[in-house]
Write an enzyme that holds these catalytic residues in place. Structure first.
Site, PDB file in Angstrom:
ATOM      1  N   ASP A 234       0.822  -1.218   0.000  1.00 18.11           N
ATOM      2  CA  ASP A 234       0.000   0.000   0.000  1.00 18.11           C
ATOM      3  C   ASP A 234       0.860   1.274   0.000  1.00 18.11           C
ATOM      4  O   ASP A 234       2.047   1.227   0.289  1.00 18.11           O
ATOM      5  CB  ASP A 234      -0.867   0.044   1.269  1.00 18.11           C
ATOM      6  CG  ASP A 234      -1.918  -1.046   1.294  1.00 18.11           C
ATOM      7  OD1 ASP A 234      -1.880  -1.934   0.416  1.00 18.11           O
ATOM      8  OD2 ASP A 234      -2.757  -1.022   2.207  1.00 18.11           O
ATOM      9  N   HIS A 376       3.936  -2.096   2.960  1.00 18.23           N
ATOM     10  CA  HIS A 376       3.970  -0.765   2.345  1.00 18.23           C
ATOM     11  C   HIS A 376       5.280  -0.622   1.583  1.00 18.23           C
ATOM     12  O   HIS A 376       6.354  -0.689   2.209  1.00 18.23           O
ATOM     13  CB  HIS A 376       3.835   0.316   3.424  1.00 18.23           C
ATOM     14  CG  HIS A 376       2.568   0.203   4.214  1.00 18.23           C
ATOM     15  ND1 HIS A 376       2.408  -0.689   5.247  1.00 18.23           N
ATOM     16  CD2 HIS A 376       1.384   0.847   4.072  1.00 18.23           C
ATOM     17  CE1 HIS A 376       1.171  -0.576   5.717  1.00 18.23           C
ATOM     18  NE2 HIS A 376       0.524   0.341   5.031  1.00 18.23           N
TER      19      HIS A 376
HETATM   20 ZN    ZN Z   1      -2.497   3.140   3.528  1.00 19.25          ZN
END
Ligand code: ZN
Length: 424
Positions: A234, A376
Site C-alpha cells: 500500500d 507498504h
Molecule cells: Zn495506507
C-alpha cells in the site's frame, strides 16, 4: 530526479497521522517544506490535545507534497487534510514555484511578458472553465462566483504547474464554486498561451501518445498444487523502493498487488508502468488516503474516480480492486466504488517497526496458504523484509500471486460487494 522521501506515520487511540514529502536537496525548498510540515503537524497535534470528550471517529491528518519540473522551475504542491470533527476534512493547499537558475520563488505573472499579458489569464481561464462545465455535468457554475475567483490577480493563481499539455491551474474548493464541487482543474494549451509568455517559458503543442501496454501474462497451471500467498503493498508507488522490489520479484517467480495512491501517480508514473508491465496487479488505495467513512457521497466518488482515472492514464486499465485506507469501509462505500474490496489477514505492522528482520519474521510466522499480507512499498525495510521472506517461503513450496491470480487458482469470483481478507 527526486527519489528520497520522508514518511511519518502515527496512530493513537485518538488520531491517525500520515505525512509524506520528498527531499529536493535544495536548501531553500527543503526549508520551506519542513517549515510547512512542522506548522501543520503542530497545529493538528495541539487541536488533538484539547479534546476532552469521547470522539466518535478518530481524528485524521494527511499531508502530502507533490512536485513538477518545467524548464528551470520546480513546482511544489503541499496539501493538508485534517479531520477534527465537524462536517468534513479541512484542507490547505499551498503551491510554490522555485526557479533553480535565479534561486527565487516565482508567481504566475512572472512567466508572462508583462502584466498586461498576464491580465488576459482570466478570459482564458473562463473559456476553459466553460468547456469543463459543458463536458462534466456535475458542475453548475455561478457566473459571479467564477468571475471573482478567476480575476487576474496572482492570489487567484497560486496553484499552477506548467505541464506537457499546457498550463494546469487548480482552483481549491470555494474559490470558484461550492465545497461539494471539490478541486477544479483546467489546462490551457500552449498554442493559446505562448504569445503571452516570456520566450524562455513557452511550451510546445503536446502530442498525445497512444501507447498500449501489454503486461506479461503467465500460465497459472503450474501453481495449481502450490501453497499461495498474496503479498500486497500500500501507499506507493515510490520510485526508489518500489523499483528495488520489482528488481527482485522475478528471482522468486513472484507477482504482487500494489494498492496505489492517486496523488502519488504523477510523480512516480514510470515505476507504476513497470510494475504493471511485469504482470503485477494495480489496485486503488484512493487518491488522498482519507478515511472514506467520514466523507460525503460526492467526496467518496472523487477519491475513487480520480484514482481510477490516474491508474488508467498510466496502465490503460481501470482497476478492479480497492483497499480503502485503514481498511475503513461500509456498504455505501462498496456500492459507490463498484470495486472488490481487498483487506488482509496478515498485518506485518511494517510501518511501525521499519526493520527488515522484523518484517520478514512477521511474514514467516504467519504465512499460510491463501494469506493476504499487508505491507507498504514506501519503506526500504518493508521491501527488503518481503524479499527475505520470499527467499525462505519459496523453499517451503509457496508461490507468490496477485489477488486476481489467487482468486482464479482458488476458484473464487471477485465480487464487487464482497470484502476479501484471505482466500481459504
Ligand atoms: Zn495506507
Amino acid at each position: 530526479m527526486v527519489d528520497d522521501e520522508v514518511h511519518i506515520i502515527d496512530e493513537t487511540d485518538n488520531y491517525t497521522l500520515k505525512i509524506d514529502y520528498p527531499i529536493f536537496h535544495i536548501k531553500k525548498v527543503d526549508d520551506l517544506v519542513v517549515r510547512y510540515v512542522k506548522n501543520k503537524q503542530d497545529e493538528f497535534i495541539d487541536t488533538v490535545k484539547k479534546i476532552d470528550y469521547k470522539i466518535t471517529a478518530k481524528y485524521d491528518f494527511i499531508l502530502n507534497v507533490s512536485f513538477n519540473n518545467y524548464k528551470d522551475i520546480i513546482d511544489i504542491k503541499m496539501n493538508t487534510f485534517s479531520y477534527t470533527g465537524g462536517a468534513h476534512y479541512v484542507r490547505d493547499d499551498s503551491t510554490y514555484h522555485y526557479n533553480k537558475r535565479t534561486n527565487k520563488f516565482m508567481q504566475l505573472s512572472d512567466f508572462f511578458i508583462d502584466y498586461a499579458s498576464f491580465e488576459k489569464i482570466d478570459d482564458l481561464a473562463y473559456a476553459y472553465l466553460m468547456k469543463l462545465n459543458e463536458k462534466e455535468l456535475r458542475y453548475n457554475f455561478n457566473e459571479t462566483w467564477v468571475r471573482k475567483g478567476i480575476a487576474s490577480d496572482n492570489i487567484n493563481y497560486e496553484h499552477f504547474m506548467f505541464k506537457d499539455s499546457g498550463l494546469e491551474i487548480l482552483f481549491p474548493p470555494y474559490q470558484i464554486g461550492p465545497w461539494s464541487d471539490g478541486e477544479i482543474k483546467i489546462v490551457i494549451p500552449y498554442d493559446k498561451l505562448n504569445e503571452l509568455l516570456k520566450e524562455e517559458y513557452r511550451g510546445e503543442a503536446s502530442q498525445v501518445k497512444e501507447e498500449v501496454l501489454v503486461p506479461e501474462i503467465r500460465n497459472l497451471e503450474k501453481y495449481a498444487d502450490k501453497k499461495l500467498i498474496a503479498f500486497t503493498f500500500d501507499d506507493g508507488p515510490n520510485t526508489r523502493t518500489t523499483n528495488i522490489l520489482l528488481d527482485n520479484l522475478e528471482k522468486y517467480d513472484a507477482r504482487v498487488t500494489f494498492f496505489v495512491l492517486g496523488s502519488r501517480i504523477d510523480n512516480h508514473a514510470e515505476v507504476l508502468k513497470r510494475a504493471f508491465l511485469q504482470g503485477n496487479q494495480i489496485g486503488s488505495h484512493t487518491y488522498n488516503h482519507k478515511n472514506l467513512t467520514l466523507l460525503s457521497d460526492k467526496e467518496i466518488l472523487a477519491e475513487i474516480n480520480d484514482t481510477n482515472a490516474k491508474i488508467k492514464e498510466i496502465t490503460g486499465e481501470i482497476p478492479i480492486l480497492i483497499r480503502p485506507p485503514y481498511g475503513s469501509t461500509n456498504a455505501k462505500i462498496k456500492q459507490l466504488s463498484n470495486l472488490s474490496t481487498v483487506l488482509w489477514n496478515v498485518d506485518t505492522l511494517d510501518w511501525k517497526y521499519r526493520n527488515k528482520e522484523k518484517v520478514c519474521e512477521e511474514i514467516l510466522n504467519n504465512a499460510h496458504d491463501g494469506a493476504i499480507i499487508l505491507l507498504h512499498d514506501i519503506y526500504d525495510s518493508s521491501v527488503e523484509g518481503a524479499i527475505m521472506a520470499m527467499e525462505e517461503l519459496s523453499k517451503e513450496g509457496y508461490a507468490f500471486v496477485t489477488i486476481s491470480e489467487m482468486a482464479t487458482l482458488k476458484n473464487r469470483n471477485l465480487n464487487n460487494q464482497e470484502t476479501y481478507f484471505n482466500f481459504k
